[in-house]
Design an enzyme around this catalytic site. Structure first.
Site, PDB file in Angstrom:
ATOM      1  N   HIS A  58      33.405 -43.293   3.378  1.00 30.81           N
ATOM      2  CA  HIS A  58      32.141 -42.988   4.060  1.00 30.81           C
ATOM      3  C   HIS A  58      31.613 -41.674   3.490  1.00 30.81           C
ATOM      4  O   HIS A  58      32.077 -40.598   3.853  1.00 30.81           O
ATOM      5  CB  HIS A  58      32.454 -42.877   5.566  1.00 30.81           C
ATOM      6  CG  HIS A  58      31.274 -42.616   6.444  1.00 30.81           C
ATOM      7  ND1 HIS A  58      30.827 -43.540   7.365  1.00 30.81           N
ATOM      8  CD2 HIS A  58      30.470 -41.545   6.572  1.00 30.81           C
ATOM      9  CE1 HIS A  58      29.792 -43.044   8.022  1.00 30.81           C
ATOM     10  NE2 HIS A  58      29.558 -41.836   7.554  1.00 30.81           N
TER      11      HIS A  58
ATOM     12  N   HIS B  63      28.547 -38.924   2.409  1.00 30.59           N
ATOM     13  CA  HIS B  63      27.208 -38.408   2.702  1.00 30.59           C
ATOM     14  C   HIS B  63      26.654 -37.762   1.432  1.00 30.59           C
ATOM     15  O   HIS B  63      27.400 -37.203   0.634  1.00 30.59           O
ATOM     16  CB  HIS B  63      27.267 -37.380   3.835  1.00 30.59           C
ATOM     17  CG  HIS B  63      27.253 -38.018   5.193  1.00 30.59           C
ATOM     18  ND1 HIS B  63      26.416 -37.622   6.202  1.00 30.59           N
ATOM     19  CD2 HIS B  63      27.976 -39.043   5.690  1.00 30.59           C
ATOM     20  CE1 HIS B  63      26.630 -38.373   7.279  1.00 30.59           C
ATOM     21  NE2 HIS B  63      27.578 -39.240   6.999  1.00 30.59           N
TER      22      HIS B  63
ATOM     23  N   CYS C 283      22.113 -34.511   8.192  1.00 23.31           N
ATOM     24  CA  CYS C 283      23.374 -33.892   8.581  1.00 23.31           C
ATOM     25  C   CYS C 283      23.018 -32.903   9.681  1.00 23.31           C
ATOM     26  O   CYS C 283      22.204 -32.009   9.456  1.00 23.31           O
ATOM     27  CB  CYS C 283      24.001 -33.186   7.391  1.00 23.31           C
ATOM     28  SG  CYS C 283      25.436 -32.217   7.852  1.00 23.31           S
TER      29      CYS C 283
ATOM     30  N   ASN D  36      23.542 -40.370   4.904  1.00 19.23           N
ATOM     31  CA  ASN D  36      24.618 -41.171   4.334  1.00 19.23           C
ATOM     32  C   ASN D  36      24.244 -41.661   2.933  1.00 19.23           C
ATOM     33  O   ASN D  36      23.069 -41.684   2.552  1.00 19.23           O
ATOM     34  CB  ASN D  36      24.843 -42.406   5.206  1.00 19.23           C
ATOM     35  CG  ASN D  36      25.467 -42.060   6.549  1.00 19.23           C
ATOM     36  OD1 ASN D  36      26.671 -41.912   6.656  1.00 19.23           O
ATOM     37  ND2 ASN D  36      24.629 -41.914   7.559  1.00 19.23           N
TER      38      ASN D  36
ATOM     39  N   ARG E 284      23.317 -46.939  13.530  1.00 20.64           N
ATOM     40  CA  ARG E 284      24.059 -46.004  14.395  1.00 20.64           C
ATOM     41  C   ARG E 284      24.129 -44.607  13.751  1.00 20.64           C
ATOM     42  O   ARG E 284      23.393 -43.706  14.126  1.00 20.64           O
ATOM     43  CB  ARG E 284      25.467 -46.546  14.695  1.00 20.64           C
ATOM     44  CG  ARG E 284      26.109 -45.939  15.940  1.00 20.64           C
ATOM     45  CD  ARG E 284      26.686 -44.551  15.754  1.00 20.64           C
ATOM     46  NE  ARG E 284      27.756 -44.512  14.781  1.00 20.64           N
ATOM     47  CZ  ARG E 284      28.331 -43.394  14.344  1.00 20.64           C
ATOM     48  NH1 ARG E 284      27.910 -42.217  14.801  1.00 20.64           N
ATOM     49  NH2 ARG E 284      29.289 -43.421  13.445  1.00 20.64           N
ATOM     50  N   ASP E 285      24.973 -44.458  12.764  1.00 20.18           N
ATOM     51  CA  ASP E 285      25.171 -43.140  12.149  1.00 20.18           C
ATOM     52  C   ASP E 285      23.851 -42.601  11.595  1.00 20.18           C
ATOM     53  O   ASP E 285      23.567 -41.396  11.675  1.00 20.18           O
ATOM     54  CB  ASP E 285      26.204 -43.270  11.021  1.00 20.18           C
ATOM     55  CG  ASP E 285      26.710 -41.930  10.531  1.00 20.18           C
ATOM     56  OD1 ASP E 285      26.450 -40.922  11.189  1.00 20.18           O
ATOM     57  OD2 ASP E 285      27.364 -41.895   9.477  1.00 20.18           O
TER      58      ASP E 285
HETATM   59 MG    MG Z   1      27.958 -40.698   8.387  1.00 23.53          MG
END
Ligand code: MG
Length: 304
Positions: free
Chosen positions: A211, A213, A244, A253, A13-14
């Site tokens: 979380h 990055h 990003c 990530n 997803r991310d």
């Molecule tokens: Mg993320």
């Protein structure tokens, strides 16, 4: 130090949401199966967002339906789906989703640009989502993301007090876990201590996730500091998928391989088989025709 960390895989997803390359549905399913086979226990598969705005997530309904029909064999893993609002929730419930992720940010500008709501509007929306889910007869779980908790591309540095207030508010809404996010990868270990130490006091270990990055190469250092502070749930993405959107070409990530390698060598179990995970990421990397940013994966590739 407890010897177990739960790795929350956000690659499908991310990660993929921020990749220009669009995987076919069957390639995505293949990747998801490979991740699950490597031992991942929590995996975020999609987002019930508008497909015209986020085309990479257009197959989310189909993915969720496949999970329900057991065409994707999740074994014991939980499949999570992002629902940004009550419309998204309706779509998710319609295809049998039981693990939901909701979203808000620490800064107004980011929240507006990302989901078109003020922070207080999004908290109200989250409350509605949680209330609707509570009415369901099946057992469900809701996870919350707090984005831009350390810094914002529009508003700059975020004070820990500001993020902590929102963490408290989210906790009071009845969410099972809050993932505190450094969306643009600006935090350093001292920032992590400042925010995560008091956050752990508010939430407790089970409800706290981080979380990070790797935009500026500090994600693993921040993960280590979190680990030392007592955090036991960490978000990461296979290969370091996802860039990003505010920094073209930047790393995504925290790479799952780098995290799992560090944990393994420290004697901390994550249940993830590192070689299987590398094979999954390398296969995807070949399909996307681009190298992924995980440093461990690059070393693995050159040796294998
Ligand atoms: Mg993320």
């Amino acid at each position: 130090m407890a010897d177990r960390v739960r790795v929350f895989e956000v690659g499908p997803r991310d990660g993929l949401q921020n990749e220009p390359y669009r995987l076919t549905l069957s390639a995505k399913i293949h990747f998801i199966n490979a991740l699950v086979n490597s031992g991942i226990q929590d995996i975020e598969l999609g987002a019930f967002v508008r497909p015209d705005r986020v085309p990479q997530m257009a197959d989310t309904e189909q993915l969720a339906a496949f999970v329900r029909q057991k065409k994707i064999n999740l074994k014991k893993a939980h499949a999570w789906f992002l629902v940004p609002n009550t419309q998204g929730l309706k779509r998710a419930i319609g295809v049998g989703v039981t693990h939901f992720a909701v979203f808000t940010a620490s800064t107004e500008t980011f929240n507006q640009k990302n989901i078109g709501m003020s922070i207080s509007e999004s908290l109200k929306e989250i409350q509605k989502i949680v209330d609707d889910i509570k009415k369901m007869e099946v057992h469900c779980q809701v996870r919350g993301y707090l984005s831009t908790a350390f810094g914002c591309p529009f508003e700059g540095r975020v004070k820990p007090q500001k993020a902590l207030k929102l963490i408290e508010k989210l906790a009071n809404l009845g969410i099972c876990q809050i993932s505190i996010g450094d969306t643009i990868g600006v935090a350093t270990p001292s920032d992590v201590t400042e925010l995560i130490k008091p956050a752990l006091k508010i939430l407790g270990v089970k409800k706290t996730a981080v979380h990070f990055h790797d935009t500026r190469g500090v994600a693993l250092a921040n993960a280590l500091r979190s680990l030392d502070l007592g955090v036991r749930v960490m978000d990461s993405s296979a290969g370091g998928l996802g860039g990003c959107p505010f920094a073209p070409g930047a790393s995504g990530n925290l790479p799952t391989e780098d995290l799992v390698y560090m944990l393994n060598r420290m004697g901390i179990d994550s249940g993830v088989h590192l070689e299987s995970l590398c094979r999954a990421s390398l296969e995807l990397s070949r399909k996307m025709n681009r190298p992924l940013t995980s440093r461990y994966l690059q070393a693995y590739r050159s040796q294998s």
